[in-house]
Design a protein around this motif. Structure first.
Motif, short mmCIF file in Angstrom:
data_model
loop_
_atom_site.label_atom_id
_atom_site.label_comp_id
_atom_site.label_asym_id
_atom_site.label_seq_id
_atom_site.Cartn_x
_atom_site.Cartn_y
_atom_site.Cartn_z
N TYR A 134 30.27 57.08 -21.41
CA TYR A 134 30.13 58.35 -21.43
C TYR A 134 28.43 58.59 -21.17
O TYR A 134 27.93 57.57 -21.76
N SER A 169 27.72 56.52 -24.43
CA SER A 169 28.34 56.05 -25.55
C SER A 169 29.61 55.42 -24.87
O SER A 169 29.87 55.36 -23.82
N PHE A 170 30.29 54.66 -25.71
CA PHE A 170 31.33 53.71 -25.19
C PHE A 170 32.65 53.91 -26.23
O PHE A 170 32.44 54.25 -27.39
N PRO A 171 33.77 53.77 -25.72
CA PRO A 171 34.87 53.56 -26.40
C PRO A 171 35.05 52.28 -26.97
O PRO A 171 34.42 51.33 -26.78
N PRO A 172 35.85 52.19 -28.05
CA PRO A 172 36.06 50.93 -28.78
C PRO A 172 36.93 49.87 -27.78
O PRO A 172 37.51 50.45 -27.03
N PHE A 193 33.43 47.67 -29.57
CA PHE A 193 32.11 47.86 -29.22
C PHE A 193 31.39 46.49 -29.00
O PHE A 193 30.20 46.33 -29.83
N SER A 208 24.23 54.77 -33.26
CA SER A 208 25.41 54.87 -34.07
C SER A 208 26.40 53.91 -33.78
O SER A 208 26.30 52.98 -32.91
N LYS A 209 27.70 54.01 -34.30
CA LYS A 209 28.77 53.06 -33.89
C LYS A 209 29.35 53.30 -32.48
O LYS A 209 29.47 52.03 -31.94
N THR A 210 29.05 54.23 -32.00
CA THR A 210 29.55 54.46 -30.54
C THR A 210 28.43 54.67 -29.33
O THR A 210 28.85 54.74 -28.35
N THR A 211 27.21 55.15 -29.89
CA THR A 211 26.03 55.82 -29.02
C THR A 211 24.82 55.00 -29.13
O THR A 211 24.52 54.69 -30.25
N LYS A 271 31.13 46.51 -19.96
CA LYS A 271 32.35 47.25 -20.78
C LYS A 271 33.57 47.20 -19.59
O LYS A 271 34.63 47.11 -19.77
#
Length: 129
Positions: free
Chosen positions: A59, A70-73, A75, A91-94, A115
């Motif tokens: 995204y 950002s990415f979906p799991p 990660f 962050s965890k996703t971004t 990915k």
């Protein structure tokens, strides 16, 4: 800047909701991702521009003061590129890229390709069972 309550119908509608400078950066990010994974489909997901290839890949978005990908799991992409990502706020996703600095398009391409390949491997594994 984009209005949080706006419901976008298309990726272009999202991008066009920003000032021209941000539009240009968003278009460069989208083009870079498309070059990295030409077989991916550009979609609007969670009201954000995104690319899908055997599942969601990446995204991208703009905010006041930064651009994000950002990415979906899972990660694993962050672990694989942790050294190259070390200078950016995450962050965890971004991953956030400060506005006013050059957005690292080549790095974004590597992350997106990683990915996409991960999604492809997962999809191929499911077919064999």
């Amino acid at each position: 800047m984009a209005n949080e309550k706006t419901k976008y119908e298309t990726v272009d509608a999202y991008i066009e909701s920003f000032p021209s400078e941000a539009q240009e950066v968003l278009r460069r990010i989208g083009t870079a991702i498309r070059e990295a994974i030409p077989e991916a489909e550009e979609v609007l997901s969670y009201q954000l521009p995104a690319f899908s290839y055997h599942g969601m890949v990446i995204y991208y978005s703009a905010y006041k003061g930064h651009y994000s990908i950002s990415f979906p799991p899972p990660f694993t992409v962050f672990e694989a590129y942790k050294d190259e990502l070390a200078e950016y706020e995450m962050s965890k996703t971004t991953v956030k890229f400060p506005a006013g600095r050059e957005v690292p398009l080549a790095l974004i391409q590597k992350l997106a390709a990683f990915k996409a390949n991960e999604n492809l491997r997962k999809a191929s594994g499911k077919k064999k069972k």
